[in-house]
Design an enzyme around this catalytic site. Structure first.
Site, PDB file in Angstrom:
ATOM      1  N   ASP A   1       8.986  49.424  56.706  1.00  0.00           N
ATOM      2  CA  ASP A   1       8.002  49.615  55.645  1.00  0.00           C
ATOM      3  C   ASP A   1       8.634  50.210  54.384  1.00  0.00           C
ATOM      4  O   ASP A   1       7.944  50.760  53.529  1.00  0.00           O
ATOM      5  CB  ASP A   1       6.867  50.511  56.147  1.00  0.00           C
ATOM      6  CG  ASP A   1       7.374  51.855  56.622  1.00  0.00           C
ATOM      7  OD1 ASP A   1       8.613  52.043  56.664  1.00  0.00           O
ATOM      8  OD2 ASP A   1       6.547  52.730  56.948  1.00  0.00           O
TER       9      ASP A   1
ATOM     10  N   HIS B   1      33.218  38.681  45.569  1.00  0.00           N
ATOM     11  CA  HIS B   1      31.973  39.461  45.612  1.00  0.00           C
ATOM     12  C   HIS B   1      32.028  40.575  46.653  1.00  0.00           C
ATOM     13  O   HIS B   1      31.005  40.936  47.243  1.00  0.00           O
ATOM     14  CB  HIS B   1      30.772  38.543  45.867  1.00  0.00           C
ATOM     15  CG  HIS B   1      30.443  37.668  44.700  1.00  0.00           C
ATOM     16  ND1 HIS B   1      29.618  36.583  44.774  1.00  0.00           N
ATOM     17  CD2 HIS B   1      30.853  37.723  43.402  1.00  0.00           C
ATOM     18  CE1 HIS B   1      29.525  36.009  43.578  1.00  0.00           C
ATOM     19  NE2 HIS B   1      30.275  36.677  42.736  1.00  0.00           N
TER      20      HIS B   1
ATOM     21  N   ASP C   1      34.674  46.334  39.599  1.00  0.00           N
ATOM     22  CA  ASP C   1      33.771  45.532  38.770  1.00  0.00           C
ATOM     23  C   ASP C   1      32.421  46.229  38.854  1.00  0.00           C
ATOM     24  O   ASP C   1      31.720  46.133  39.865  1.00  0.00           O
ATOM     25  CB  ASP C   1      33.706  44.101  39.320  1.00  0.00           C
ATOM     26  CG  ASP C   1      32.816  43.177  38.479  1.00  0.00           C
ATOM     27  OD1 ASP C   1      32.046  43.683  37.643  1.00  0.00           O
ATOM     28  OD2 ASP C   1      32.901  41.954  38.680  1.00  0.00           O
TER      29      ASP C   1
ATOM     30  N   ASP D   1      28.861  44.907  32.038  1.00  0.00           N
ATOM     31  CA  ASP D   1      29.579  44.273  33.154  1.00  0.00           C
ATOM     32  C   ASP D   1      31.073  44.376  32.844  1.00  0.00           C
ATOM     33  O   ASP D   1      31.578  43.634  31.999  1.00  0.00           O
ATOM     34  CB  ASP D   1      29.112  42.806  33.240  1.00  0.00           C
ATOM     35  CG  ASP D   1      29.707  42.064  34.427  1.00  0.00           C
ATOM     36  OD1 ASP D   1      30.406  42.692  35.240  1.00  0.00           O
ATOM     37  OD2 ASP D   1      29.458  40.841  34.521  1.00  0.00           O
TER      38      ASP D   1
ATOM     39  N   HIS E   1      36.955  31.036  39.392  1.00  0.00           N
ATOM     40  CA  HIS E   1      35.632  31.185  38.772  1.00  0.00           C
ATOM     41  C   HIS E   1      35.723  30.871  37.277  1.00  0.00           C
ATOM     42  O   HIS E   1      36.816  30.666  36.749  1.00  0.00           O
ATOM     43  CB  HIS E   1      35.070  32.595  39.015  1.00  0.00           C
ATOM     44  CG  HIS E   1      35.983  33.711  38.601  1.00  0.00           C
ATOM     45  ND1 HIS E   1      36.118  34.115  37.303  1.00  0.00           N
ATOM     46  CD2 HIS E   1      36.812  34.512  39.330  1.00  0.00           C
ATOM     47  CE1 HIS E   1      36.971  35.135  37.250  1.00  0.00           C
ATOM     48  NE2 HIS E   1      37.418  35.384  38.466  1.00  0.00           N
TER      49      HIS E   1
ATOM     50  N   HIS F   1      30.071  34.650  31.323  1.00  0.00           N
ATOM     51  CA  HIS F   1      28.651  34.286  31.398  1.00  0.00           C
ATOM     52  C   HIS F   1      27.920  35.078  30.337  1.00  0.00           C
ATOM     53  O   HIS F   1      28.442  36.064  29.810  1.00  0.00           O
ATOM     54  CB  HIS F   1      28.096  34.611  32.805  1.00  0.00           C
ATOM     55  CG  HIS F   1      28.409  35.998  33.280  1.00  0.00           C
ATOM     56  ND1 HIS F   1      27.643  37.092  32.949  1.00  0.00           N
ATOM     57  CD2 HIS F   1      29.431  36.487  34.027  1.00  0.00           C
ATOM     58  CE1 HIS F   1      28.164  38.184  33.506  1.00  0.00           C
ATOM     59  NE2 HIS F   1      29.262  37.851  34.154  1.00  0.00           N
TER      60      HIS F   1
ATOM     61  N   HIS G   1      23.816  38.132  34.895  1.00  0.00           N
ATOM     62  CA  HIS G   1      24.131  36.730  34.614  1.00  0.00           C
ATOM     63  C   HIS G   1      22.934  36.222  33.833  1.00  0.00           C
ATOM     64  O   HIS G   1      21.952  35.751  34.396  1.00  0.00           O
ATOM     65  CB  HIS G   1      24.341  35.936  35.907  1.00  0.00           C
ATOM     66  CG  HIS G   1      25.569  36.373  36.654  1.00  0.00           C
ATOM     67  ND1 HIS G   1      25.822  36.058  37.953  1.00  0.00           N
ATOM     68  CD2 HIS G   1      26.639  37.109  36.246  1.00  0.00           C
ATOM     69  CE1 HIS G   1      26.972  36.586  38.327  1.00  0.00           C
ATOM     70  NE2 HIS G   1      27.488  37.233  37.308  1.00  0.00           N
TER      71      HIS G   1
ATOM     72  N   GLU H   1      36.201  37.264  31.505  1.00  0.00           N
ATOM     73  CA  GLU H   1      36.676  37.878  32.740  1.00  0.00           C
ATOM     74  C   GLU H   1      37.582  36.978  33.583  1.00  0.00           C
ATOM     75  O   GLU H   1      37.261  36.661  34.731  1.00  0.00           O
ATOM     76  CB  GLU H   1      35.478  38.307  33.581  1.00  0.00           C
ATOM     77  CG  GLU H   1      34.407  37.229  33.777  1.00  0.00           C
ATOM     78  CD  GLU H   1      33.289  37.704  34.693  1.00  0.00           C
ATOM     79  OE1 GLU H   1      33.574  38.148  35.818  1.00  0.00           O
ATOM     80  OE2 GLU H   1      32.115  37.632  34.266  1.00  0.00           O
TER      81      GLU H   1
ATOM     82  N   TYR I   1      43.873  35.679  42.075  1.00  0.00           N
ATOM     83  CA  TYR I   1      43.608  36.247  43.401  1.00  0.00           C
ATOM     84  C   TYR I   1      44.554  35.641  44.431  1.00  0.00           C
ATOM     85  O   TYR I   1      44.593  34.422  44.601  1.00  0.00           O
ATOM     86  CB  TYR I   1      42.144  35.965  43.786  1.00  0.00           C
ATOM     87  CG  TYR I   1      41.191  36.367  42.682  1.00  0.00           C
ATOM     88  CD1 TYR I   1      40.751  37.687  42.554  1.00  0.00           C
ATOM     89  CD2 TYR I   1      40.776  35.436  41.723  1.00  0.00           C
ATOM     90  CE1 TYR I   1      39.907  38.053  41.507  1.00  0.00           C
ATOM     91  CE2 TYR I   1      39.935  35.792  40.683  1.00  0.00           C
ATOM     92  CZ  TYR I   1      39.503  37.106  40.573  1.00  0.00           C
ATOM     93  OH  TYR I   1      38.678  37.472  39.538  1.00  0.00           O
TER      94      TYR I   1
ATOM     95  N   ARG J   1      41.399  41.184  38.013  1.00  0.00           N
ATOM     96  CA  ARG J   1      40.417  40.631  37.064  1.00  0.00           C
ATOM     97  C   ARG J   1      40.262  41.661  35.953  1.00  0.00           C
ATOM     98  O   ARG J   1      40.316  42.882  36.224  1.00  0.00           O
ATOM     99  CB  ARG J   1      39.072  40.352  37.750  1.00  0.00           C
ATOM    100  CG  ARG J   1      38.014  39.802  36.805  1.00  0.00           C
ATOM    101  CD  ARG J   1      36.796  39.142  37.496  1.00  0.00           C
ATOM    102  NE  ARG J   1      35.968  40.053  38.268  1.00  0.00           N
ATOM    103  CZ  ARG J   1      35.977  40.139  39.593  1.00  0.00           C
ATOM    104  NH1 ARG J   1      36.791  39.368  40.315  1.00  0.00           N
ATOM    105  NH2 ARG J   1      35.198  40.986  40.223  1.00  0.00           N
TER     106      ARG J   1
ATOM    107  N   GLU K   1      37.645  42.352  32.655  1.00  0.00           N
ATOM    108  CA  GLU K   1      36.364  41.848  32.117  1.00  0.00           C
ATOM    109  C   GLU K   1      35.829  42.765  31.026  1.00  0.00           C
ATOM    110  O   GLU K   1      35.712  43.979  31.219  1.00  0.00           O
ATOM    111  CB  GLU K   1      35.335  41.780  33.261  1.00  0.00           C
ATOM    112  CG  GLU K   1      33.949  41.377  32.800  1.00  0.00           C
ATOM    113  CD  GLU K   1      32.977  41.137  33.966  1.00  0.00           C
ATOM    114  OE1 GLU K   1      33.164  41.754  35.035  1.00  0.00           O
ATOM    115  OE2 GLU K   1      32.036  40.344  33.787  1.00  0.00           O
TER     116      GLU K   1
END
Ligand code: GLY
Ligand code: MN
Ligand code: MN
Length: 435
Positions: A40, A229, A246, A257, A341, A345, A352, A377, A381, A401, A403
């Protein structure tokens, strides 16, 4: 509750939206549904961004409505009614009277009256605009009405994508607060520091400044930096590893961001430096490409050309330059093995944000215009566990990365996150200052 913007800001937005719609229309914009986290217990509620954009209303279980059936536009909110017992548990409600008096709408009703008020209007209307999937009661009324339901988003998105002066001011604040948070995390860098500990420093900076995270913070040390992610943030970061953070905040609904990647012990290894410098060079070139009048794809093209050439020079790719770059509009060069990627954006009420980007292969995307805010960004990797590509031993386990948030202006790109260090010398100086 205080409204974020002036009444005139909201009424300008509403007119700009509604003046383009046909006669005999009704528009229904529900807010987000509440989501259960456990039994709940709900996730903290966050209002729908279109609702925030149009009238700043942030309570759950509500609908914004506009109609011009009488010949001129009038706007309403349907909101949770005042209810002392519910308010003791869940918090105070403005109620219909509070909404009508203090929010930029002409009238307000209890959400319990939605069906009764809206059903006859649906019968009288020729055009119905509604965002579906947010409110099951509205979805079922509209399913049964036998009319085509039109999507209002494209009208709203073309407005939301160009930020007003007041929005830019808030996004500047959001960008500066996120920059401060990243600097505090850098100062706390030391071998063995927990990803969770760096996360807590970042998020405590947000919370103590009456902001909140705009998306779950990514704090990935070592190999975790190569998971796009990653956000479990439960590993310690070992001596010699990079950490990729990030993290961005939301200030009165507006997101920042930022990604920064740095060595947890304060000193880049030669291999880490080679990758970092390549990503940084590509990021700076992409920012420079964020010029009013340029196509959306141009800043990805700028970063990917540099990344592709750099991967060849470092011996990571073994192909021709043409194969490494590929077709700039199809994003199909060999570089995509390690930079999988897009370069950015739109950013705004949503991290986003609305406004498009490329709609499939061969689409250069929208034109960049003054007042737009985008992220830039690029990243590389090299997760050593990957089986889809060959990971060069020298770079195994590295993820980088970088950004920043960029405002497009007539006079060129403005980096809203410029107070957050990213040069190697700046990072090496600041890391571990709290030790
Ligand atoms: N933080 C999500 C992104 O960079 O797109
Ligand atoms: Mn981003
Ligand atoms: Mn990000």
């Amino acid at each position: 509750m205080v409204l974020t913007f002036s009444d005139s800001e909201y009424s300008n937005r509403q007119s700009a939206f509604l003046d383009n719609l046909p006669e005999n229309s009704i528009v229904l914009i529900p807010t987000n549904p509440r989501s259960v986290r456990s039994n709940d217990t709900h996730y903290p509620f966050r209002a729908n961004s279109y609702m925030l954009y149009l009238c700043g209303w942030s309570e759950s279980d509500s609908v914004w409505m506009a109609s011009n059936l009488s010949g001129t536009w009038s706007t309403s909110l349907f909101v949770p009614p005042q209810d002392t017992k519910a308010e003791i548990w869940e918090g105070r409600r403005a109620g219909p009277e509070g909404a009508a008096n203090n929010w930029p709408v002409d009238s307000a009703y209890s959400i319990a009256d939605l069906l009764e008020v809206v059903s006859p209007m649906i019968e009288d209307s020729e055009h119905i605009f509604c965002i579906d999937g947010l409110n099951s009661e509205i979805d079922s009324i509209l399913q049964d009405c036998g009319m085509d339901i039109l999507d209002p988003k494209k009208h709203l998105d073309s407005l939301r994508v160009i930020k007003s002066e007041a929005e830019i001011e808030l996004m500047r604040k959001s960008a500066e607060l996120a920059s401060d948070a990243h600097i505090l995390a850098m100062r706390a860098g030391k071998p063995g520091v927990g990803e969770w500990h760096l996360q807590s420093i970042i998020e405590s900076c947000f919370t103590s400044n009456r902001a909140q995270w705009a998306y779950p913070s990514i704090v990935g040390g070592g190999e975790n930096a190569a998971i796009l992610h990653y956000n479990s943030n439960q590993d310690p970061v070992a001596d010699g590893e990079l950490v990729l953070i990030d993290a961005g905040c939301e200030v009165e609904g507006y997101a920042s961001d930022i990604t920064r990647t740095w060595p947890v012990n304060g000193k880049f290894t030669e291999a880490q430096k080679e990758i970092y410098e390549l990503v940084l060079k590509s990021q700076i070139a992409a920012i420079e490409a964020c010029q009013a009048g340029a196509k959306w794809s141009s800043f990805h093209e700028a970063s990917s050309r540099i990344i592709a050439k750099g991967l060849l020079d470092l011996g990571i790719l073994d192909c021709t330059l043409e194969e490494a770059i590929g077709d700039p509009l199809e994003f199909d060069g060999q570089y995509r093995k390690y930079f999988m990627h897009g370069t950015g954006h739109f950013l705004g009420l949503d991290v986003h944000d609305v406004g498009g980007g490329r709609q499939g292969d061969n689409d250069p995307g929208p034109e960049l215009k003054p007042g737009m805010i985008v992220t830039v960004e690029p990243g590389l990797y090299f997760g050593s566990w990957r089986t889809d590509v060959k990971i060069p031993e020298r770079y195994a386990g590295i993820g980088v990365r970088i950004e920043d948030d960029i405002l497009i202006t007539e006079d060129g790109p403005v980096v809203l996150t410029s107070s957050c260090p990213k040069e190697i010398s700046e990072l090496e100086e600041i890391i571990g200052q709290m030790r």
